[in-house]
Design an enzyme around this catalytic site. Structure first.
Site, PDB file in Angstrom:
ATOM      1  N   ARG A  57     -11.404  41.387 -38.050  1.00 41.90           N
ATOM      2  CA  ARG A  57     -11.913  40.431 -37.048  1.00 41.90           C
ATOM      3  C   ARG A  57     -10.744  39.585 -36.546  1.00 41.90           C
ATOM      4  O   ARG A  57     -10.166  38.800 -37.299  1.00 41.90           O
ATOM      5  CB  ARG A  57     -13.022  39.546 -37.666  1.00 41.90           C
ATOM      6  CG  ARG A  57     -14.244  40.366 -38.072  1.00 41.90           C
ATOM      7  CD  ARG A  57     -15.477  39.511 -38.243  1.00 41.90           C
ATOM      8  NE  ARG A  57     -15.959  38.989 -36.992  1.00 41.90           N
ATOM      9  CZ  ARG A  57     -16.875  38.026 -36.906  1.00 41.90           C
ATOM     10  NH1 ARG A  57     -17.389  37.492 -37.994  1.00 41.90           N
ATOM     11  NH2 ARG A  57     -17.287  37.598 -35.729  1.00 41.90           N
ATOM     12  N   ASP A  81     -13.401  28.774 -35.166  1.00 43.20           N
ATOM     13  CA  ASP A  81     -12.824  29.977 -35.776  1.00 43.20           C
ATOM     14  C   ASP A  81     -11.310  29.982 -35.691  1.00 43.20           C
ATOM     15  O   ASP A  81     -10.635  30.661 -36.456  1.00 43.20           O
ATOM     16  CB  ASP A  81     -13.398  31.229 -35.106  1.00 43.20           C
ATOM     17  CG  ASP A  81     -14.886  31.303 -35.393  1.00 43.20           C
ATOM     18  OD1 ASP A  81     -15.666  30.691 -34.645  1.00 43.20           O
ATOM     19  OD2 ASP A  81     -15.267  31.927 -36.399  1.00 43.20           O
ATOM     20  N   ASN A  90     -14.546  29.047 -30.651  1.00 44.38           N
ATOM     21  CA  ASN A  90     -15.766  29.078 -31.470  1.00 44.38           C
ATOM     22  C   ASN A  90     -16.717  30.096 -30.848  1.00 44.38           C
ATOM     23  O   ASN A  90     -16.425  30.692 -29.804  1.00 44.38           O
ATOM     24  CB  ASN A  90     -16.397  27.681 -31.546  1.00 44.38           C
ATOM     25  CG  ASN A  90     -17.445  27.591 -32.650  1.00 44.38           C
ATOM     26  OD1 ASN A  90     -17.189  27.980 -33.782  1.00 44.38           O
ATOM     27  ND2 ASN A  90     -18.630  27.107 -32.325  1.00 44.38           N
TER      28      ASN A  90
HETATM   29  O1  MRU Z   1     -19.082  35.544 -35.636  1.00 44.67           O
HETATM   30  P1  MRU Z   1     -19.247  34.528 -36.732  1.00 44.67           P
HETATM   31  O2  MRU Z   1     -20.657  34.350 -37.178  1.00 44.67           O
HETATM   32  O3  MRU Z   1     -18.286  34.773 -37.866  1.00 44.67           O
HETATM   33  O4  MRU Z   1     -18.789  33.197 -36.031  1.00 44.67           O
HETATM   34  C1  MRU Z   1     -18.833  31.961 -36.657  1.00 44.67           C
HETATM   35  C2  MRU Z   1     -18.781  30.861 -35.682  1.00 44.67           C
HETATM   36  O5  MRU Z   1     -18.355  31.002 -34.574  1.00 44.67           O
HETATM   37  C3  MRU Z   1     -19.283  29.577 -36.137  1.00 44.67           C
HETATM   38  O6  MRU Z   1     -19.759  28.814 -35.082  1.00 44.67           O
HETATM   39  C4  MRU Z   1     -18.373  28.728 -36.888  1.00 44.67           C
HETATM   40  O7  MRU Z   1     -18.259  27.522 -36.368  1.00 44.67           O
HETATM   41  C5  MRU Z   1     -17.046  29.081 -37.260  1.00 44.67           C
HETATM   42  S1  MRU Z   1     -17.075  29.171 -38.978  1.00 44.67           S
HETATM   43  C6  MRU Z   1     -17.406  27.588 -39.635  1.00 44.67           C
END
Ligand code: MRU
Length: 369
Positions: free
Chosen positions: A95, A249, A259
């Site tokens: 990712r 993120d 994010n």
């Molecule tokens: O794709 P994800 O579920 O891994 O993404 C997570 C996010 O974007 C959350 O909003 C988050 O704020 C980041 S992790 C605390």
């Protein structure tokens, strides 16, 4: 935090077998609370890529344990360090946006590359993964302690009326190990008896809000209401939102915040309505090698079927249904970047700062080295 009244972490080492890492399988929450076993580096990579685990901090900790499993696999290899470098690449490639992943992998690689003895390597990697996990718990807790002060100030102005907080995606304890980032101030407010109510964005296409945030707030008895992703602006125009808190993120050195896709639109609406917009930011999510987040943060593109299909419970079974013509192409960006100018403040484990180089430097000067 709790599931069915029992205090849990999102990831743990099996108590009878140190080589077995276990996590809650977030693909099936809230309908099923399943446990997923991670015994190999391939299983660690699968868990991150397929979102068995998700959320930047939890992805980082899972990757740290993945490197530990890599040391176990490396012990019979002719060139263990080369093998570990390959494991690091395999994990890093799962990712691209959540920077905690490469941060944790590099922390492990730095600690491991000089160690020759295979058993010593395994021990150091195990201790490091446990330490990264424990640090994440402490960081989330501190974000809560600082963030709750903002909620308390709003509560005082509202003379005890519930503070309405809007959040997007899931940045609660399920995205971390315990407490969460965006949700940690909310859990601290609840503990301190501050009346709160949370607007939960469903967060299409993977519905982390509907599936995960609603689930964990419910398990903690926090008052909340699920809304579809398009409702926030309307609520803001009508005085029904007092503040927004989201996670991140990856946050660039200039304060731009990547994010979950859709965060940017919430920030624009908050800005237009003079509503404070905060980001819960663990320092492991800071990436000061990037100084223009909008331009340079890599954005993950995911499978179009996540947009074309929706998963839910039908007649007691978890099923996927097609919601558009089969042949319709779909585009699925996982994240967007909110420019720093729309962010009221970053709530970190060292305090709250402005979303800017100056603000971040004041708390984390070492991140710019
Ligand atoms: O794709 P994800 O579920 O891994 O993404 C997570 C996010 O974007 C959350 O909003 C988050 O704020 C980041 S992790 C605390």
């Amino acid at each position: 935090m709790k599931i069915k009244g029992k205090h849990e972490h999102t990831i743990w080492v099996n108590e009878n077998d140190n080589a077995l890492i276990q996590v809650f399988d977030q693909r099936y929450l809230p309908h099923r609370v399943d446990i997923f076993d991670i015994r190999t580096t391939d299983e660690a990579a699968f868990a991150i890529k397929e979102m068995v685990v998700r959320g930047a901090p939890l992805i980082g900790v899972t990757a740290a344990y993945g490197m530990y499993l890599g040391c176990i696999e490396a012990k019979d290899k002719e060139r263990p360090n080369l093998f570990l470098a390959e494991v690091a690449t395999k994990l890093n490639d799962t990712r691209p946006t959540a920077v905690n992943l490469s941060w944790a992998v590099h922390k492990q690689l730095n600690a491991l590359h000089k160690i020759k003895d295979p058993q010593e390597k395994i021990k150091v990697a195990f201790d490091m993964a446990n330490q990264i996990k424990q640090d994440d718990i402490n960081i989330s807790k501190h974000i809560g302690k600082f963030g709750v002060e903002i909620i308390k100030q709003i509560s005082e102005k509202k003379k005890g009326e519930p503070v309405n907080i809007l959040t997007h995606c899931n940045a609660g304890w399920l995205a971390t190990i315990d407490w969460g980032t965006a949700l940690s101030p909310i859990y601290h407010a609840q503990k301190e008896g501050v009346p709160i109510h949370v607007w939960v964005d469903e967060t299409r296409p993977r519905n982390q809000g509907a599936n995960l945030t609603a689930f964990e707030l419910g398990e903690q008895d926090v008052a909340h209401t699920l809304i579809n992703d398009n409702t926030g602006g309307h609520l803001m125009q009508h005085g029904m939102v007092d503040m927004v808190i989201v996670g991140t993120d990856r946050t660039a050195g200039n304060g731009d915040v990547a994010n979950k896709i859709g965060t940017y639109l919430k920030a624009l609406a908050a800005h237009d309505n003079n509503i404070p917009f905060y980001v819960g930011l663990p320092s492991s999510t800071l990436d000061c090698s990037i100084m223009d987040g909008v331009k340079d943060i890599p954005i993950e593109t995911r499978d179009e079927n996540e947009v074309k299909y929706m998963q839910g419970k039908v007649d007691g079974e978890i099923k996927s249904i097609l919601i558009c013509p089969e042949a319709t192409p779909a585009l699925n960006y996982g994240f967007d970047v909110t420019p720093a100018k729309y962010i009221t403040g970053l709530i970190t484990e060292r305090g709250i700062c402005e979303a800017s180089e100056k603000g971040i430097r004041s708390l984390f000067p070492e991140k710019y080295d």
